[in-house]
Design a protein around this motif. Sequence first.
Motif, PDB file in Angstrom:
ATOM      1  N   GLY A  36       0.819  -1.201   0.000  1.00 24.84           N
ATOM      2  CA  GLY A  36       0.000   0.000   0.000  1.00 24.84           C
ATOM      3  C   GLY A  36       0.854   1.251   0.000  1.00 24.84           C
ATOM      4  O   GLY A  36       2.052   1.184  -0.308  1.00 24.84           O
ATOM      5  N   PRO A  37       0.259   2.375   0.350  1.00 27.71           N
ATOM      6  CA  PRO A  37      -1.141   2.512   0.750  1.00 27.71           C
ATOM      7  C   PRO A  37      -2.110   2.401  -0.431  1.00 27.71           C
ATOM      8  O   PRO A  37      -1.681   2.331  -1.583  1.00 27.71           O
ATOM      9  N   LEU A  56      -8.079   6.802   2.274  1.00 28.63           N
ATOM     10  CA  LEU A  56      -6.679   6.405   2.102  1.00 28.63           C
ATOM     11  C   LEU A  56      -6.342   5.454   3.241  1.00 28.63           C
ATOM     12  O   LEU A  56      -6.411   5.833   4.418  1.00 28.63           O
ATOM     13  N   SER A  57      -6.034   4.211   2.936  1.00 27.15           N
ATOM     14  CA  SER A  57      -5.786   3.183   3.948  1.00 27.15           C
ATOM     15  C   SER A  57      -4.365   2.658   3.827  1.00 27.15           C
ATOM     16  O   SER A  57      -3.830   2.519   2.726  1.00 27.15           O
ATOM     17  N   THR A  63       1.587  11.033   6.477  1.00 28.00           N
ATOM     18  CA  THR A  63       1.362  12.479   6.539  1.00 28.00           C
ATOM     19  C   THR A  63       1.547  13.041   5.138  1.00 28.00           C
ATOM     20  O   THR A  63       2.156  12.409   4.278  1.00 28.00           O
ATOM     21  N   GLY A  64       1.015  14.247   4.910  1.00 27.26           N
ATOM     22  CA  GLY A  64       1.217  14.889   3.627  1.00 27.26           C
ATOM     23  C   GLY A  64      -0.076  15.345   2.999  1.00 27.26           C
ATOM     24  O   GLY A  64      -1.133  15.362   3.642  1.00 27.26           O
ATOM     25  N   ASP A  65       0.007  15.724   1.723  1.00 26.82           N
ATOM     26  CA  ASP A  65      -1.122  16.248   0.982  1.00 26.82           C
ATOM     27  C   ASP A  65      -1.577  15.258  -0.093  1.00 26.82           C
ATOM     28  O   ASP A  65      -0.783  14.455  -0.588  1.00 26.82           O
ATOM     29  N   PHE A 106      -1.670  10.547  -3.946  1.00 25.94           N
ATOM     30  CA  PHE A 106      -0.952  10.789  -2.700  1.00 25.94           C
ATOM     31  C   PHE A 106       0.413  10.156  -2.825  1.00 25.94           C
ATOM     32  O   PHE A 106       0.529   8.944  -3.042  1.00 25.94           O
ATOM     33  N   ASP A 107       1.448  10.979  -2.736  1.00 29.91           N
ATOM     34  CA  ASP A 107       2.823  10.502  -2.910  1.00 29.91           C
ATOM     35  C   ASP A 107       2.901   9.767  -4.248  1.00 29.91           C
ATOM     36  O   ASP A 107       2.589  10.345  -5.280  1.00 29.91           O
ATOM     37  N   LYS A 108       3.267   8.491  -4.254  1.00 34.33           N
ATOM     38  CA  LYS A 108       3.385   7.747  -5.502  1.00 34.33           C
ATOM     39  C   LYS A 108       2.156   6.877  -5.785  1.00 34.33           C
ATOM     40  O   LYS A 108       2.157   6.084  -6.736  1.00 34.33           O
ATOM     41  N   VAL A 109       1.127   7.048  -4.990  1.00 33.79           N
ATOM     42  CA  VAL A 109      -0.075   6.215  -5.115  1.00 33.79           C
ATOM     43  C   VAL A 109      -1.180   7.023  -5.777  1.00 33.79           C
ATOM     44  O   VAL A 109      -1.339   8.210  -5.511  1.00 33.79           O
TER      45      VAL A 109
END
Length: 556
Positions: A36-37, A56-57, A63-65, A106-109
């Motif tokens: 994940g996430p 978001l699981s 943390t983050g945007d 979110f990030d790389k997801v």
Amino acid sequence: MRHRVACQLLAAALLTALGVSIHAEEPRPALGAASGPWIRVNQIGYLPDDPKIAVLSSDQPLTGDFTVAELKAPIGADQGAWGPFAHNYRLDFTAVQTPGWHRIRFDKVESPAFSIGGDAYAKTPAALLDFMRLQRCGENPVTGTKCHQQDAIDTVTGEKVDLVGGWHDAADRLKHMITTSYCVAALKLIKGDGAQAEARHGAPLIKKLHPKPGVIYVQIGDDRDHRPPQTLWDDDKSDYGWGAGGPRSAWPATGKPEGPKYKNQSTGMASLAGRCSAAMTLSGDLDAARSMYKLAQDHPGCAMSVPVLAPHYYGESTFYDDLEWAAVELYRASRDPRYLAEAVAYADKAGDNVWMGRDAHGHYEFFPYVNLAHWRLYELVEAPVQKRLAEYYRLGLERIRERALRNPYRIGTPMVWCSTNDVIAFATQARLYERMTGDAQFRSLAAEARDWIFGRNPWGVSFVIGTPADGAAATRPHHMFFKLAHRLPVGGLVDGPVTKAINDGLKFSAFEADPLAHFQSDAAVYHNEFADFSTNEPIIDGTVSLLLLLDLWKGS
């Protein structure tokens, strides 16, 4: 075996010739993920003004945007552990109304793609109706074949009775009038030619269930249907005592426990006869409706399905809601004040939906799971009665809300067999309550319940078979057309997740290499596998309920 294989090949060739798509058995796209996430969204999409909340699981704190379209916002506070995930975050993007296709990142997801727009659900009702057409018994417009033309022989009198028509209830071939009666009545309340055509298909069978005073049939066929050989509907070799492939049993409701070996707990006929009366009134046959209503009033109590080989049955326990539905529809059609007075009296006896707020309930114990009669009655009565009707809806909704607020997915309905029915019932009742009162306090929770159905759940799977076509949806359903003809019954709503305790109690063999293994938990289990009839079998009543919900959503 050779004959069976030949029949399967013939069925597949026939479906291909008819232009029906033949699908491989592998999911498309592959479900699950090694790590994940995970971002869970409604894969169909959202109307512009919808509340829009993704989840978001993760197995690790985050943390983050997150970003979607023009929006960039913090993921917010950790909502804590639930189900298979140690950490969950609620991503609110309600402000995004830009039409088109989007993904949350979110990030790389990134999430699956989803649509925002007034036409987000434009194609979904057609898929649901396609499934209902596939389920037709008697003469099938999808396959071009006929089946069960000898339905049926009365199990009490031995008489031949014409009960051809209707729909096969789920993956098997028998017909439950408990669900069929609801489907006809609910379809009549849905706008559009497709729903009305399907209602017209089912209505003749409802009339035939009541061939004379004192008689109404609750079931056609029984679980002898489950014995080998497994075949498609037009090649049913089940033997009900009149030869393989011969007539099937017609089980009359008698108002008392029924079954040759295992007994149900039937107490009357009102649940079935009342619902059939409502269906007949909505179909324009007042003579049949009045006769069925009298039968319901003369025999208060519940008619349950009949077990034969195994002790399982649909154990409905409520009937005042069905009497109310019958009375209010008769009043709407005839304007006879007697029916209105009786509808109000039955409404007060039915009260609120007592299953709402429970951890569990019996199989079809409180069917239909939302009392549509309260809504149908509301505009016809004075303010004091309106207040009571709205209160009956609100009380159940509040109990569900109390449970839903305890978890990040905001799911507050029980994880029992046919759990998707409960989810849709809550969302439907919330939408009707808002229509009746203008009170929008449950709107967001209703949206989240709808979104659970279409993939905003721990598995990231839409529980509507093959819908959306390019998304992660149920693709290995417990359905004979999938197994034997390799034809995906697109548009069917599957039962949905159950608790691990329920699933384990069915003693399935272990599902090896389960692509959803990471997302199973004690709270809920779902398998996108043919073998799991407790979570992945499509149901006609749930499919129609979802069609009604989408129609109500569109019309709000």
